[in-house]
Motif scaffolding. Structure first.
Motif, PDB file in Angstrom:
ATOM      1  N   TRP A  58      48.499  50.843  53.560  1.00 46.07           N
ATOM      2  CA  TRP A  58      47.092  51.067  53.222  1.00 46.07           C
ATOM      3  C   TRP A  58      46.511  49.927  52.383  1.00 46.07           C
ATOM      4  CZ3 TRP A  58      45.609  51.335  48.152  1.00 46.07           C
ATOM      5  CH2 TRP A  58      46.594  51.636  47.200  1.00 46.07           C
ATOM      6  N   LYS A  59      47.335  49.283  51.552  1.00 43.02           N
ATOM      7  CA  LYS A  59      46.802  48.186  50.739  1.00 43.02           C
ATOM      8  C   LYS A  59      46.332  47.035  51.614  1.00 43.02           C
ATOM      9  CE  LYS A  59      49.101  48.885  46.299  1.00 43.02           C
ATOM     10  NZ  LYS A  59      49.984  48.270  45.279  1.00 43.02           N
ATOM     11  N   THR A  60      47.028  46.800  52.735  1.00 44.54           N
ATOM     12  CA  THR A  60      46.615  45.741  53.654  1.00 44.54           C
ATOM     13  C   THR A  60      45.232  46.034  54.212  1.00 44.54           C
ATOM     14  OG1 THR A  60      48.911  45.282  54.249  1.00 44.54           O
ATOM     15  CG2 THR A  60      47.221  44.536  55.794  1.00 44.54           C
ATOM     16  N   ALA A  61      44.990  47.295  54.588  1.00 47.64           N
ATOM     17  CA  ALA A  61      43.684  47.673  55.132  1.00 47.64           C
ATOM     18  C   ALA A  61      42.581  47.540  54.089  1.00 47.64           C
ATOM     19  CB  ALA A  61      43.742  49.110  55.657  1.00 47.64           C
ATOM     20  N   VAL A  62      42.867  47.919  52.854  1.00 51.09           N
ATOM     21  CA  VAL A  62      41.860  47.811  51.788  1.00 51.09           C
ATOM     22  C   VAL A  62      41.593  46.345  51.457  1.00 51.09           C
ATOM     23  CG1 VAL A  62      41.298  48.379  49.394  1.00 51.09           C
ATOM     24  CG2 VAL A  62      42.426  50.085  50.838  1.00 51.09           C
ATOM     25  N   LYS A  63      42.644  45.540  51.416  1.00 48.99           N
ATOM     26  CA  LYS A  63      42.451  44.106  51.158  1.00 48.99           C
ATOM     27  C   LYS A  63      41.581  43.467  52.242  1.00 48.99           C
ATOM     28  CE  LYS A  63      46.771  43.205  48.631  1.00 48.99           C
ATOM     29  NZ  LYS A  63      48.109  42.548  48.726  1.00 48.99           N
ATOM     30  N   GLU A  64      41.796  43.879  53.491  1.00 44.45           N
ATOM     31  CA  GLU A  64      40.972  43.355  54.578  1.00 44.45           C
ATOM     32  C   GLU A  64      39.511  43.740  54.372  1.00 44.45           C
ATOM     33  OE1 GLU A  64      40.959  43.355  59.449  1.00 44.45           O
ATOM     34  OE2 GLU A  64      41.181  45.270  58.404  1.00 44.45           O
ATOM     35  N   MET A  65      39.252  44.995  53.990  1.00 45.06           N
ATOM     36  CA  MET A  65      37.879  45.434  53.745  1.00 45.06           C
ATOM     37  C   MET A  65      37.249  44.653  52.603  1.00 45.06           C
ATOM     38  SD  MET A  65      35.208  47.166  54.378  1.00 45.06           S
ATOM     39  CE  MET A  65      35.797  48.208  55.726  1.00 45.06           C
ATOM     40  N   LEU A  66      37.999  44.410  51.532  1.00 45.50           N
ATOM     41  CA  LEU A  66      37.473  43.629  50.408  1.00 45.50           C
ATOM     42  C   LEU A  66      37.157  42.197  50.844  1.00 45.50           C
ATOM     43  CD1 LEU A  66      39.847  44.887  47.551  1.00 45.50           C
ATOM     44  CD2 LEU A  66      37.449  45.512  47.928  1.00 45.50           C
ATOM     45  N   TRP A  67      37.980  41.659  51.748  1.00 48.13           N
ATOM     46  CA  TRP A  67      37.734  40.319  52.301  1.00 48.13           C
ATOM     47  C   TRP A  67      36.443  40.306  53.115  1.00 48.13           C
ATOM     48  CZ3 TRP A  67      38.531  38.743  57.641  1.00 48.13           C
ATOM     49  CH2 TRP A  67      38.502  37.348  57.858  1.00 48.13           C
ATOM     50  N   PHE A  68      36.228  41.328  53.932  1.00 50.61           N
ATOM     51  CA  PHE A  68      34.966  41.429  54.676  1.00 50.61           C
ATOM     52  C   PHE A  68      33.775  41.381  53.715  1.00 50.61           C
ATOM     53  CE2 PHE A  68      37.157  44.279  58.077  1.00 50.61           C
ATOM     54  CZ  PHE A  68      37.594  43.161  58.772  1.00 50.61           C
ATOM     55  N   LEU A  69      33.882  42.131  52.621  1.00 47.09           N
ATOM     56  CA  LEU A  69      32.759  42.243  51.688  1.00 47.09           C
ATOM     57  C   LEU A  69      32.431  40.929  50.991  1.00 47.09           C
ATOM     58  CD1 LEU A  69      33.380  45.735  50.026  1.00 47.09           C
ATOM     59  CD2 LEU A  69      31.596  45.122  51.677  1.00 47.09           C
ATOM     60  N   THR A  70      33.390  40.011  50.931  1.00 48.63           N
ATOM     61  CA  THR A  70      33.097  38.706  50.324  1.00 48.63           C
ATOM     62  C   THR A  70      32.244  37.837  51.240  1.00 48.63           C
ATOM     63  OG1 THR A  70      35.046  37.576  51.242  1.00 48.63           O
ATOM     64  CG2 THR A  70      35.326  38.724  49.121  1.00 48.63           C
ATOM     65  N   GLY A  71      32.163  38.190  52.522  1.00 51.03           N
ATOM     66  CA  GLY A  71      31.460  37.341  53.481  1.00 51.03           C
ATOM     67  C   GLY A  71      32.309  36.191  53.981  1.00 51.03           C
ATOM     68  N   GLU A  72      33.562  36.146  53.557  1.00 50.83           N
ATOM     69  CA  GLU A  72      34.483  35.062  53.918  1.00 50.83           C
ATOM     70  C   GLU A  72      34.893  35.175  55.382  1.00 50.83           C
ATOM     71  OE1 GLU A  72      36.122  31.987  54.084  1.00 50.83           O
ATOM     72  OE2 GLU A  72      36.176  32.278  51.893  1.00 50.83           O
ATOM     73  N   THR A  73      35.126  34.037  56.023  1.00 55.12           N
ATOM     74  CA  THR A  73      35.575  34.041  57.414  1.00 55.12           C
ATOM     75  C   THR A  73      36.837  33.207  57.608  1.00 55.12           C
ATOM     76  OG1 THR A  73      34.186  32.141  58.008  1.00 55.12           O
ATOM     77  CG2 THR A  73      33.222  34.344  58.285  1.00 55.12           C
ATOM     78  N   ASN A  74      37.392  32.685  56.517  1.00 55.52           N
ATOM     79  CA  ASN A  74      38.608  31.882  56.630  1.00 55.52           C
ATOM     80  C   ASN A  74      39.830  32.719  56.288  1.00 55.52           C
ATOM     81  OD1 ASN A  74      40.752  29.736  55.891  1.00 55.52           O
ATOM     82  ND2 ASN A  74      39.066  28.500  56.704  1.00 55.52           N
ATOM     83  N   LEU A  75      40.902  32.430  56.969  1.00 52.62           N
ATOM     84  CA  LEU A  75      42.155  33.154  56.840  1.00 52.62           C
ATOM     85  C   LEU A  75      42.835  32.956  55.489  1.00 52.62           C
ATOM     86  CD1 LEU A  75      43.910  34.799  58.867  1.00 52.62           C
ATOM     87  CD2 LEU A  75      45.016  32.641  59.487  1.00 52.62           C
ATOM     88  N   GLN A  76      42.554  31.844  54.822  1.00 53.07           N
ATOM     89  CA  GLN A  76      43.322  31.467  53.641  1.00 53.07           C
ATOM     90  C   GLN A  76      43.344  32.540  52.540  1.00 53.07           C
ATOM     91  OE1 GLN A  76      42.084  28.231  50.868  1.00 53.07           O
ATOM     92  NE2 GLN A  76      43.874  27.144  51.664  1.00 53.07           N
ATOM     93  N   PRO A  77      42.200  33.116  52.140  1.00 49.20           N
ATOM     94  CA  PRO A  77      42.256  34.138  51.084  1.00 49.20           C
ATOM     95  C   PRO A  77      43.079  35.357  51.493  1.00 49.20           C
ATOM     96  CG  PRO A  77      40.001  33.390  51.446  1.00 49.20           C
ATOM     97  CD  PRO A  77      40.807  32.835  52.562  1.00 49.20           C
ATOM     98  N   LEU A  78      43.034  35.729  52.768  1.00 46.32           N
ATOM     99  CA  LEU A  78      43.828  36.857  53.243  1.00 46.32           C
ATOM    100  C   LEU A  78      45.314  36.569  53.122  1.00 46.32           C
ATOM    101  CD1 LEU A  78      42.234  38.274  56.527  1.00 46.32           C
ATOM    102  CD2 LEU A  78      42.459  39.426  54.329  1.00 46.32           C
ATOM    103  N   LEU A  79      45.730  35.397  53.578  1.00 42.91           N
ATOM    104  CA  LEU A  79      47.142  35.049  53.527  1.00 42.91           C
ATOM    105  C   LEU A  79      47.640  34.960  52.093  1.00 42.91           C
ATOM    106  CD1 LEU A  79      47.424  32.423  56.409  1.00 42.91           C
ATOM    107  CD2 LEU A  79      48.184  34.803  56.412  1.00 42.91           C
ATOM    108  N   ARG A  80      46.787  34.512  51.206  1.00 50.44           N
ATOM    109  CA  ARG A  80      47.182  34.449  49.798  1.00 50.44           C
ATOM    110  C   ARG A  80      47.362  35.848  49.206  1.00 50.44           C
ATOM    111  NH1 ARG A  80      43.494  29.190  47.879  1.00 50.44           N
ATOM    112  NH2 ARG A  80      45.046  27.633  48.574  1.00 50.44           N
TER     113      ARG A  80
END
Length: 299
Positions: A58-80
């Motif tokens: 579930w943390k992976t899914a929430v992290k993805e949602m938080l990434w969406f909310l930043t407006g970011e489109t690059n993979l780097q913050p997700l991988l970090r």
């Protein structure tokens, strides 16, 4: 006795297995597909639909949602954040473009460590976050759909125009993957409960749905908190709901399992903005799922 709400999902798995239309799909893997489905989950008692018949990260899914909310489109913050669910598409593009059969592990390491490499090969195009936070209008202006939604929830909760979506025809061809969960619409009851209806045009039922339920629930909790509302119902509507042909055995295994009580999710603090939530703000209690079920992503 009230039937466990997870049976809605298990029934859908079984229905696709039994009656799904077998067809060749974009990935070449093939699917069994059903058109049109709906499930409803009540979040008002503090529980959230983190499936229990298999372990959901579930943390992976929430992290993805938080990434969406930043407006970011690059993979780097997700991988970090150790989220690897988006790697397959840029990795396939890199291999095809360069002929370099780099391993996923080495590709991800380069994205994390090399900013220039990440800028070139880690961008996914104008995917969800771009459309949610920086939709480019025909007038040349950018529109922040999330900020407008929060404003309307606070000032005009009876509105029937509280929604955002990501299907931008002008930019679809530039996206690594066109949006699957396309439209989120919100509704506030007289008692101050926030309901969400999520329309998903395409759903990988074995792998994707579980993440979509969690991400939408997390967003609903954040929006409710920001607008001084309480969570209500999450209604999920699927268009093309499918099982990949290499997921059928896993689906058969999952429907034999008996659901356990849904866990509770709460926010441990209230940030001053929808933009300032962190994964540490989410607490989940009572999650005791069955074992994980492994399956490959179709790219």
């Amino acid at each position: 006795m009230v039937r466990h709400p997870e049976y809605q999902y298990l029934d859908l798995l079984e229905l696709v297995l039994e009656k799904g239309d077998q067809r060749i799909d974009r990935t070449g893997v093939g699917t069994k597909s059903l058109f049109g489905a709906m499930v409803r989950f009540d979040l008002s008692d503090g529980t959230v639909p983190i499936l229990t018949t298999k372990k959901v990260f579930w943390k992976t899914a929430v992290k993805e949602m938080l990434w969406f909310l930043t407006g970011e489109t690059n993979l780097q913050p997700l991988l970090r954040e150790n989220v690897r669910i988006w790697t397959d598409w840029p990795l396939a593009k890199y291999r095809k473009s360069t002929g370099d059969e780099i391993s996923q592990e080495n590709f991800e390491r380069r994205i994390i460590e090399d900013d220039e490499f990440a800028q070139t090969w880690g961008d996914l195009g104008p995917v969800y976050g771009k459309q949610w936070r920086r939709w480019l209008g025909a007038d040349g202006k950018e529109y922040d759909q999330i900020a407008e939604l929060v404003r309307t929830l606070r000032t005009n909760p009876a509105s029937r125009r509280m929604l955002f979506h990501a299907w931008n025809p002008a930019e679809l061809n530039s996206m690594a993957l066109p949006p699957c969960h396309m439209v989120y619409q919100y509704h506030v009851t007289n008692e101050g409960r926030l309901n969400c209806l999520l329309f998903q045009r395409s759903c990988d039922l074995l792998l994707g749905a579980a993440f979509n339920y969690v991400g939408a629930s997390a967003l609903q909790l954040m929006l409710a908190q920001q607008a001084d509302l309480a969570p209500g119902e999450l209604i999920w509507v699927g268009g093309d709901v499918h099982l990949y042909l290499n997921h059928l055995d896993q689906a058969r295994q999952q429907i034999t399992r008996t659901p356990r009580p849904f866990p509770r999710m709460r926010l441990s603090r209230r940030p001053d903005s929808i933009d300032n939530y962190k994964i540490t703000d989410f607490e989940v209690e009572g999650y005791e799922p069955h074992a994980a079920i492994k399956a490959d992503v179709a790219v």
